[in-house]
Write a protein that holds these residues in place. Structure first.
Motif, short mmCIF file in Angstrom:
data_model
loop_
_atom_site.label_atom_id
_atom_site.label_comp_id
_atom_site.label_asym_id
_atom_site.label_seq_id
_atom_site.Cartn_x
_atom_site.Cartn_y
_atom_site.Cartn_z
N ALA A 140 0.84 -1.20 -0.03
CA ALA A 140 -0.13 0.16 -0.08
C ALA A 140 1.03 1.28 0.06
O ALA A 140 0.59 2.13 -0.59
CB ALA A 140 -0.97 0.00 1.28
N ALA A 141 1.96 1.36 0.66
CA ALA A 141 2.77 2.40 0.74
C ALA A 141 3.67 2.54 -0.69
O ALA A 141 3.68 3.63 -1.15
CB ALA A 141 3.91 2.00 1.88
N ARG A 142 3.91 1.51 -1.17
CA ARG A 142 4.41 1.72 -2.56
C ARG A 142 3.47 2.18 -3.60
O ARG A 142 3.80 3.10 -4.49
CB ARG A 142 4.73 0.28 -3.04
N LEU A 143 2.22 1.67 -3.62
CA LEU A 143 1.32 2.30 -4.47
C LEU A 143 1.16 3.78 -4.20
O LEU A 143 0.80 4.34 -4.91
CB LEU A 143 0.05 1.54 -4.38
N ALA A 144 1.03 4.11 -3.02
CA ALA A 144 1.04 5.32 -2.68
C ALA A 144 1.91 6.62 -3.31
O ALA A 144 1.76 7.59 -3.87
CB ALA A 144 0.72 5.80 -1.32
N LEU A 145 3.15 5.93 -3.09
CA LEU A 145 4.32 6.58 -3.62
C LEU A 145 4.36 6.90 -5.34
O LEU A 145 4.36 7.79 -5.98
CB LEU A 145 5.75 6.02 -3.36
N ARG A 146 3.91 5.52 -5.79
CA ARG A 146 3.90 5.55 -7.34
C ARG A 146 2.83 6.33 -7.79
O ARG A 146 2.80 7.03 -8.91
CB ARG A 146 3.88 4.16 -7.80
N GLY A 147 1.54 6.47 -7.06
CA GLY A 147 0.61 7.38 -7.62
C GLY A 147 0.85 9.04 -7.23
O GLY A 147 -0.02 9.53 -7.97
N GLY A 148 1.86 9.14 -6.39
CA GLY A 148 2.08 10.73 -6.17
C GLY A 148 0.89 11.25 -5.64
O GLY A 148 0.58 12.62 -5.94
N GLY A 149 0.01 10.75 -4.88
CA GLY A 149 -1.19 11.28 -4.34
C GLY A 149 -2.58 11.17 -5.05
O GLY A 149 -3.54 11.59 -4.66
N SER A 150 -2.20 10.67 -6.13
CA SER A 150 -3.43 10.26 -7.11
C SER A 150 -4.23 9.43 -6.84
O SER A 150 -3.63 8.37 -6.14
CB SER A 150 -2.99 9.96 -8.58
N ARG A 151 -5.84 9.55 -6.77
CA ARG A 151 -6.64 8.40 -6.27
C ARG A 151 -7.31 7.72 -7.50
O ARG A 151 -8.33 7.25 -7.46
CB ARG A 151 -7.61 9.25 -5.56
N ARG A 152 -6.46 7.65 -8.79
CA ARG A 152 -6.80 7.04 -9.92
C ARG A 152 -6.09 5.75 -9.91
O ARG A 152 -5.01 5.76 -9.46
CB ARG A 152 -6.70 8.00 -11.07
N VAL A 153 -6.73 4.73 -10.34
CA VAL A 153 -6.25 3.32 -10.70
C VAL A 153 -5.67 3.24 -12.20
O VAL A 153 -6.57 3.48 -13.08
CB VAL A 153 -7.14 2.32 -10.43
N GLN A 154 -4.52 3.11 -12.48
CA GLN A 154 -3.93 3.21 -13.67
C GLN A 154 -3.76 1.98 -14.34
O GLN A 154 -3.85 1.73 -15.57
CB GLN A 154 -2.68 4.02 -13.81
N ARG A 155 -3.34 0.90 -13.67
CA ARG A 155 -2.82 -0.30 -14.24
C ARG A 155 -3.91 -1.63 -14.21
O ARG A 155 -4.81 -1.39 -13.44
CB ARG A 155 -1.80 -0.91 -13.40
N PRO A 156 -3.87 -2.45 -15.18
CA PRO A 156 -4.80 -3.41 -15.25
C PRO A 156 -4.27 -4.59 -14.15
O PRO A 156 -3.33 -4.49 -13.42
CB PRO A 156 -4.72 -4.13 -16.61
N LEU A 157 -5.39 -5.39 -13.93
CA LEU A 157 -5.20 -6.51 -12.96
C LEU A 157 -4.00 -7.51 -13.73
O LEU A 157 -4.03 -7.65 -14.92
CB LEU A 157 -6.44 -7.43 -12.96
N PRO A 158 -3.09 -8.18 -12.89
CA PRO A 158 -2.27 -9.18 -13.30
C PRO A 158 -2.96 -10.08 -13.95
O PRO A 158 -3.89 -10.86 -13.57
CB PRO A 158 -1.56 -9.51 -12.11
N ASP A 159 -2.53 -10.86 -15.07
CA ASP A 159 -3.03 -11.79 -15.97
C ASP A 159 -2.39 -13.20 -15.43
O ASP A 159 -1.72 -13.89 -16.16
CB ASP A 159 -2.77 -11.66 -17.34
N VAL A 160 -2.67 -13.40 -14.15
CA VAL A 160 -1.87 -14.65 -13.46
C VAL A 160 -2.88 -15.50 -12.79
O VAL A 160 -4.13 -14.90 -12.37
CB VAL A 160 -0.77 -14.27 -12.67
N VAL A 161 -2.69 -16.78 -12.59
CA VAL A 161 -3.33 -17.55 -11.57
C VAL A 161 -2.59 -18.23 -10.59
O VAL A 161 -1.17 -18.55 -10.95
CB VAL A 161 -4.02 -18.65 -12.41
N ASP A 162 -2.73 -17.88 -9.25
CA ASP A 162 -1.84 -18.51 -8.41
C ASP A 162 -2.36 -19.82 -8.03
O ASP A 162 -3.61 -20.08 -8.05
CB ASP A 162 -2.10 -17.72 -7.03
N ALA A 163 -1.57 -20.77 -7.79
CA ALA A 163 -1.85 -22.04 -7.80
C ALA A 163 -1.25 -22.98 -6.54
O ALA A 163 -0.06 -22.61 -6.32
CB ALA A 163 -1.63 -22.92 -9.04
#
Length: 305
Positions: free
Chosen positions: A26-49
């Motif tokens: 959550a801290a990393r996302l906050a830093l990357r967003g620079g204070g933005s409250r917008r979601v920029q990236r898609p969901l990861p196309d992976v399946v955990d198994a």
């Protein structure tokens, strides 16, 4: 998700370590967003198994006793959620997952139990995320978990249990989303109760010990207050699973179990409940504040053919 990349985990991860990683993420996302409250990236196309998952008999017994399930070899649908959902949580703490685990709100849950699972089954667990979409209060996403028996022992049987947990990331908006008005919920009129739960202040700690979910909001008033709660709150899946247990064997072996989480249960507290036969088959489920009549959990159970 047939083209998704499969990521094989060595074992079902512990929720405690995942929550620690979620806080850092959550801290990393906050830093990357620079204070933005917008979601920029898609969901990861992976399946955990995870393959080769075995149930511990003592753990199953502890769950059955806490939730009021019968002491048989059958795995209650709520127990399968406890067993397998950390695999989905591992998705939410990936570096490329666009929503922060910290602060997520569980909105709803839908489980298809297509056939019973029992103690001694060797399980295969698969989890992925899908359907990231706008919500009037932010962005919601579905975490999907599928459980089958191990490929080496029962490959032809397919998925036995499928759970979809819908989560809300409050205040985060999709970059191209158009704000939508909140849908009006049908007014809840409490039915005649079929039972009453008197939940002690340690209910969250006891369910946390069984489920591994020791989120501070469930443990004590002291740890819940920083998150805006005057007292600890019960786990949503505790209340949903207890409603399922109250229905008992009448739910059958194959069913769809759906719940919506409306308002948290403050601990200690008294909850009125209703598990009544529904028109056309199955059961209507409800749990509400015994004094105010405000709903906590609403749901249903419908038989699968």
């Amino acid at each position: 998700m047939s083209d998704a990349r499969e990521v094989v985990l060595p074992a079902v991860p512990g929720l405690g370590g995942l929550y620690g990683r979620g806080a850092a993420g959550a801290a990393r996302l906050a830093l990357r967003g620079g204070g933005s409250r917008r979601v920029q990236r898609p969901l990861p196309d992976v399946v955990d198994a995870v393959d080769g998952v075995r149930v511990d008999a003592a753990h199953l017994t502890a769950y059955q006793r806490l939730l009021g399930e019968p002491g048989t070899d059958a795995l209650p649908a709520g127990y399968v959620h406890v067993l397998a959902f950390p695999v989905a949580t591992a998705l939410m703490v990936r570096d490329d997952f666009p929503l922060p685990l910290l602060g997520m709100v569980h909105l709803a849950n839908r489980v298809e139990q297509r056939r019973p699972l029992v103690l001694g089954d060797v399980l295969r667990v698969r989890a992925h995320a899908e359907a990231m979409r706008p919500h009037p209060r932010g962005t919601q996403v579905d975490l999907v978990v599928e459980v089958a028996t191990d490929a080496a022992s029962d490959r032809a049987d397919g998925v036995a249990w499928r759970g979809v947990s819908t989560y809300l990331a409050p205040g985060l908006r999709l970059a191209d989303a158009v704000d939508e008005p909140a849908a009006e919920r049908t007014a809840f009129a409490p039915p005649a109760p079929t039972g009453t739960w008197r939940l002690d202040g340690d209910t969250g700690r006891r369910y946390g010990a069984v489920s591994g979910d020791r989120n501070p909001i469930h443990l004590s008033a002291l740890t819940a207050r920083p998150f805006g709660f005057p007292r600890a709150i019960a786990h949503g899946m505790y209340t949903a699973s207890r409603l399922l247990a109250d229905v008992g064997a009448a739910r059958g072996d194959a069913f769809v179990w759906s719940v919506e989480f409306v308002k948290p249960v403050l601990l200690p507290g008294t909850v009125a409940v209703s598990t009544r036969p529904a028109d056309g088959g199955g059961y209507d489920l409800a749990a509400w504040h015994a004094r105010t009549g405000k709903p906590h959990v609403l749901g249903s159970i419908h038989p699968l053919p």
